[in-house]
Write an enzyme that holds these catalytic residues in place. Sequence first.
Site, PDB file in Angstrom:
ATOM      1  N   GLU A  23       0.717  -1.330  -0.356  1.00 36.47           N
ATOM      2  CA  GLU A  23      -0.007   0.039   0.260  1.00 36.47           C
ATOM      3  C   GLU A  23       0.591   1.433  -0.020  1.00 36.47           C
ATOM      4  O   GLU A  23       0.699   2.596  -0.587  1.00 36.47           O
ATOM      5  CB  GLU A  23      -1.113   0.152   1.308  1.00 36.47           C
ATOM      6  CG  GLU A  23      -2.088   1.062   1.333  1.00 36.47           C
ATOM      7  CD  GLU A  23      -1.816   2.375   2.212  1.00 36.47           C
ATOM      8  OE1 GLU A  23      -2.151   3.424   1.731  1.00 36.47           O
ATOM      9  OE2 GLU A  23      -0.230   2.242   2.862  1.00 36.47           O
ATOM     10  N   ASP A  30      -8.116   1.711   8.086  1.00 34.03           N
ATOM     11  CA  ASP A  30      -6.616   2.067   8.073  1.00 34.03           C
ATOM     12  C   ASP A  30      -6.306   3.099   8.906  1.00 34.03           C
ATOM     13  O   ASP A  30      -7.395   4.349   9.372  1.00 34.03           O
ATOM     14  CB  ASP A  30      -6.501   2.237   6.829  1.00 34.03           C
ATOM     15  CG  ASP A  30      -5.464   2.801   6.636  1.00 34.03           C
ATOM     16  OD1 ASP A  30      -3.396   2.353   6.837  1.00 34.03           O
ATOM     17  OD2 ASP A  30      -4.355   3.633   5.118  1.00 34.03           O
TER      18      ASP A  30
HETATM   19 ZN   LIG Z   1       0.780   4.318   5.676  1.00 38.03          ZN
END
Ligand SMILES: [Zn+2]
Length: 389
Positions: free
Chosen positions: A186, A233
């Site tokens: 990511e 997240d």
């Molecule tokens: Zn990050």
Amino acid sequence: MFIFVVLSLVSLLSLGSTYSTLSDETLKRLPSPGDDFNIKTGALLAPILRPRVSGTEGSAAVLQHFVDFFTKNLPEWTLEIHNSSSTTPTSGGREVPFRNLIATRDPPGSSSGEVGRLALVAHYDSKLTPKGFIGATDSAAPCAMLLHMARSIDAALTSMWAARATHGLDALEEAKGVQILLLDGEEAFQSWTDTDSLYGARALAADWEYAYHTAGSTYRTPLDSIELFVLLDLLGAVSPRVPSYFKTTHWAYKNMADIEHRLRELGLFKSSPNHPARMAKRKNKKPRTEPHFLTEAKKVDEAFLGGFVQDDHVPFMARGVDILHIIPTPFPRVWHEIDDDGENLDMNTVEDWTRLVTAFASEWMGLEGFFNSATSRAIHEDKSEFEIP
Ligand SMILES: [Zn+2]
Ligand SMILES: *[C@@H]1O[C@H](CO)[C@@H](O)[C@H](O)[C@H]1NC(C)=O
């Protein structure tokens, strides 16, 4: 018969419906991760709290930890490792491997083209810089939350599907499954661009777009099979504020916000200023203002202005997948700093998120009535000390 012992009338009635609310009793019964979230010794979280840059030994070890966890504890889940590779701005022309872990639990006997899934997603790679970066909120803690969630609902899924089969209810509605995506790559290696970021998510979404199920399937591809893509997240820091980013999934956001409200009312939110254990130690018993993690339950249609945060959902959203993005705005203070480590996690907040996400998945899957105390107690007694900051 087994089923009549386990099921309450309410759950029998709810067998035929889709989204079902959990009772207070069930909310209270959802197992705590307890010692497994200890940052030094915890079986679930501690192994993730290490540098795990894509293509490195740390990354391989963390992926192995996930595989071992499912293999040992959750044998009914199907595991797949999705591989891709790409050069990066810092790889000097070398191809870096990216490995996504896909863990899926579908109803027994179903064929994959007939199952609509709740996907719960977090990235497991860590950022190359600063050197030694751990990324506890980004996103070691969210990964651990998803492991605990899977373990917490597993037995209830088994009971629910067994009951549905007994009652011949499977034909009444589409089969529902649950899928956990632990994504790689990511983070940007140098600085965030369309090509230096989201390596694993981009490759997976692109591959799934053309991974056709057999002709005539209800869902054409594994992307179509995703009814909702819930991305976690930057979670685990104190006092998060998570807005509702997308009008199309605001209904799901509201469902999660309702659960949060109920967990707070029931005294089950350990980070709450009004948690019974904190109140008991306080002289002034007047309730304090109760902040919420999900701050925009009452957002109206006109207030959705289209702003969102670039993250792993983007390649999926571009292909029409419905997204619920659970990421705070503002980001945690420690974001992309060396002190985004285990010590700076707020464990009450981590646990609260875990319970909230577990309850949301349980409601989505229609699990009310299928948690019995014996199984949840067997998973874990709550031995954790209550921490007062
Ligand atoms: Zn990050
Ligand atoms: C991806 O690579 C791993 C080895 O690193 C292998 O075990 C796995 O089967 C591969 N996945 C697929 C779908 O080919």
